[in-house]
Design an enzyme around this catalytic site. Structure first.
Site, PDB file in Angstrom:
ATOM      1  N   TYR A  65       1.078  -0.931  -0.010  1.00  0.00           N
ATOM      2  CA  TYR A  65       0.200  -0.509  -0.020  1.00  0.00           C
ATOM      3  C   TYR A  65       0.751   1.580   0.028  1.00  0.00           C
ATOM      4  O   TYR A  65       1.113   1.750  -1.257  1.00  0.00           O
ATOM      5  CB  TYR A  65      -1.020  -0.158   1.186  1.00  0.00           C
ATOM      6  CG  TYR A  65      -1.982  -0.677   1.107  1.00  0.00           C
ATOM      7  CD1 TYR A  65      -2.382  -1.889  -0.218  1.00  0.00           C
ATOM      8  CD2 TYR A  65      -3.447  -0.003   1.310  1.00  0.00           C
ATOM      9  CE1 TYR A  65      -3.194  -2.382   0.310  1.00  0.00           C
ATOM     10  CE2 TYR A  65      -4.803  -0.846   1.502  1.00  0.00           C
ATOM     11  CZ  TYR A  65      -4.462  -1.953   1.111  1.00  0.00           C
ATOM     12  OH  TYR A  65      -5.749  -2.417   0.770  1.00  0.00           O
ATOM     13  N   SER A  66       1.363   1.512   1.133  1.00  0.00           N
ATOM     14  CA  SER A  66       2.003   2.941   1.353  1.00  0.00           C
ATOM     15  C   SER A  66       3.588   2.607  -0.175  1.00  0.00           C
ATOM     16  O   SER A  66       3.827   1.767  -0.133  1.00  0.00           O
ATOM     17  CB  SER A  66       2.477   3.129   2.662  1.00  0.00           C
ATOM     18  OG  SER A  66       1.439   2.950   3.987  1.00  0.00           O
ATOM     19  N   GLU A  89      -8.022  -4.521   8.464  1.00  0.00           N
ATOM     20  CA  GLU A  89      -6.954  -4.325   9.530  1.00  0.00           C
ATOM     21  C   GLU A  89      -7.146  -3.685  10.758  1.00  0.00           C
ATOM     22  O   GLU A  89      -6.313  -4.195  11.499  1.00  0.00           O
ATOM     23  CB  GLU A  89      -6.032  -3.907   8.175  1.00  0.00           C
ATOM     24  CG  GLU A  89      -4.699  -3.244   9.156  1.00  0.00           C
ATOM     25  CD  GLU A  89      -3.755  -2.907   8.137  1.00  0.00           C
ATOM     26  OE1 GLU A  89      -2.666  -2.770   8.024  1.00  0.00           O
ATOM     27  OE2 GLU A  89      -4.297  -2.320   7.224  1.00  0.00           O
ATOM     28  N   SER A  96      -3.060   6.419  10.188  1.00  0.00           N
ATOM     29  CA  SER A  96      -1.773   7.207  11.219  1.00  0.00           C
ATOM     30  C   SER A  96      -3.598   7.654  12.293  1.00  0.00           C
ATOM     31  O   SER A  96      -5.212   7.405  11.689  1.00  0.00           O
ATOM     32  CB  SER A  96      -1.789   8.272  11.368  1.00  0.00           C
ATOM     33  OG  SER A  96      -2.263   9.613  10.571  1.00  0.00           O
TER      34      SER A  96
END
Length: 403
Positions: free
Chosen positions: A138-139, A253, A384
Site C-alpha cells: 500500500y504505502s 486491518e 494514523s
C-alpha cells in the site's frame, strides 16, 4: 458477488463442544501449550517443528483456523456461536490458532467479498490451511497518509500488466509468498485510477530491502518493482475499483489492530500478575503499592470495557454485512490502550524492564521491551490516528470538511 459467512453450522451445540474437545485430545500436543503462532506475525520466518506442523495441518484440515469462512473454500463453515465455542475450548486447553497472518486478518475476507470464483478457489484454501504468507503493498515514500497519491504504475500490456514503482513499510515482505498491492492503472483520476493487483513475490523484478526498527527487528521493508509481469487474472475486481477494495481491506486491518480482533489475545498475562512478580506484596498476597494497584485496576476496567464494546460493535457490523467505519473508532482507542499497557508493564518491571540483551534478563523481559518499542508504530500503521479522526468525523459523525 460477496461471499457470506456461514450462519447455519452444526445445530447441536453440545455435540459440537464434545467434538472440539475430542479433536483437541487427539491432535493438540501438551508441549505446545502456551505457545503462539509465529506464522501469524511478521517477526520472522516460521520456525515450525514437527508438533507445530502437525497441529497446523490438523486445524487446517477442519477449516477451524478460519472457522466462519465458507466450507467450499476450506473454511470451517461454522456459525458465530460455534466459532465462540471453538475459541472457548481452545482457550481451556491452552491451545492456539496456528493459522493467521495477513491472509486471514485482511486479504482473505476482502477476496471473499470482491474476488472472482476462480480467485477464491485458488487463494482462499491455502490461507485456510496456513500454507502461504501474504504481505501488503500500500504505502509509498510519497503516499503514506495520502495513500491515494500512490504512483506505482501497472501498464496494460494485453495479457498482462507491467508493474514499476516502489512500496514501503511492507510488513514481512522478505518472508512473503505473495503481495496484495494497490497500483495505478490510470493517471487521469486520483482515486478511480487505482486498481487492486496480486503479485508473486518471487517474480523477476521484485526486490525487497528490510528496514531495521528501534525495536531491533526488521519486520518492515522497502519493496521495488522493476518491469514485473503480472497476469491479467491477478486483477481483483475491475480496473479502477482498487480504492474501494483497498479501503474495505483497511477496515479489516483496523479491526484487528485495535485489539478488538485477534490482537486481543496477544495481551497475555494480566498486569496484576506481572506486578505481583516484580513488586512487593502484602500479607494477603496483594500488590502493596496502593497507587499502582489503583492504576492497574483502572486500566483493566477500561480495557475490559473496550473489549466488550469492540465485540458488540464487530457483531453489529457483521450482522449488517461486514466491517464498517466503526473499525476506525476501535483502532484509535485500542492501539492507544495497547501502548498504555506496554508503558505500564515496563514501569512495573523496573530495572528488569530496561534490558536489551545479555545476562540478567529473561526472554520474556527482553521481548517486553521490544514489544513496547514496536508498539509505538500501532497508532501510525493501518492509518494514523489523525486519519482515523478524519474518517470518524466524516463517516461516523457525518461532519463536512469545513466543520
Amino acid at each position: 458477488m460477496a461471499t457470506k459467512i456461514a450462519t447455519e453450522g452444526h445445530g447441536d451445540e453440545g455435540a459440537f463442544r464434545e467434538e472440539v474437545r475430542q479433536f483437541l485430545a487427539d491432535n493438540f500436543s501438551p508441549e505446545l501449550k502456551g505457545k503462539g503462532n509465529a506464522l501469524a506475525g511478521v517477526e520472522g520466518p516460521s520456525k515450525e517443528g514437527l508438533a507445530e506442523k502437525a497441529w497446523r495441518e490438523a486445524v487446517g484440515s477442519r477449516g477451524w483456523g478460519t472457522p466462519t469462512w465458507p466450507k467450499e473454500y476450506g473454511g470451517g463453515g461454522l456459525n458465530r456461536r460455534e466459532a465462540a465455542i471453538l475459541n472457548e475450548e481452545f482457550a481451556k486447553a491452552g491451545a492456539y490458532n496456528p493459522i493467521g497472518g495477513m491472509g486471514v486478518m485482511m486479504f482473505g475476507p476482502t477476496l471473499l467479498e470482491y474476488g472472482s470464483e476462480e480467485q477464491k478457489q485458488q487463494h482462499i484454501p491455502p490461507i485456510c490451511r496456513g500454507e502461504i504468507r501474504w504481505c501488503q503493498g500500500y504505502s509509498e515514500p510519497n503516499a503514506g497518509s495520502d495513500l491515494a497519491n500512490l504512483q506505482t504504475i501497472a501498464e496494460d500490456k494485453g495479457d498482462h500488466y507491467l508493474v514499476n514503482g516502489q512500496k514501503t513499510w511492507t510488513s514481512g515482505g522478505q518472508w512473503a509468498d505473495k503481495c496484495f498491492c494497490l497500483v495505478r492503472t490510470d493517471r487521469s483520476d486520483k482515486h478511480k485510477g487505482i486498481s487492486f493487483l496480486l503479485i508473486d513475490m518471487d517474480s523477476p523484478g521484485v526486490e525487497v530491502r528490510p528496514i531495521q526498527m528501534i525495536s531491533g527487528m526488521s519486520p518492515f521493508c522497502e519493496t521495488f518493482f522493476t518491469d514485473v509481469k503480472v497476469p491479467k487474472e491477478n486483477l481483483v475486481g475491475e480496473e479502477g475499483q482498487g480504492w474501494t477494495i483497498g479501503k474495505r481491506l483497511l477496515q479489516h486491518e483496523r479491526t484487528n489492530l485495535s485489539g478488538g480482533g485477534s490482537m486481543a489475545r496477544m495481551m497475555g498475562t494480566s498486569l496484576a500478575d506481572i506486578a505481583k512478580k516484580y513488586q512487593e506484596t502484602d500479607s494477603d498476597g496483594e500488590i502493596a503499592d496502593k497507587v499502582l494497584r489503583d492504576r492497574i485496576a483502572d486500566f483493566e476496567i477500561r480495557w475490559s470495557a473496550f473489549l466488550l464494546t469492540a465485540r458488540r460493535a464487530t457483531e453489529e457490523s457483521k450482522a449488517q454485512g461486514g466491517v464498517s467505519e466503526i473499525s476506525s473508532v476501535l483502532k484509535k482507542l485500542g492501539t492507544k490502550l495497547g501502548q498504555e499497557r506496554a508503558e505500564l508493564t515496563i514501569e512495573i518491571m523496573g530495572l528488569q524492564g530496561l534490558g536489551w540483551e545479555g545476562e540478567g534478563f529473561s526472554a520474556t523481559e527482553l521481548a517486553g521491551v521490544r514489544a513496547w518499542l514496536f508498539g509505538k508504530a500501532t497508532t501510525i500503521y493501518g492509518g494514523s490516528t489523525e486519519i482515523q479522526n478524519n474518517i470518524i468525523a466524516k463517516r461516523v459523525l457525518g461532519m463536512l470538511d469545513h466543520q
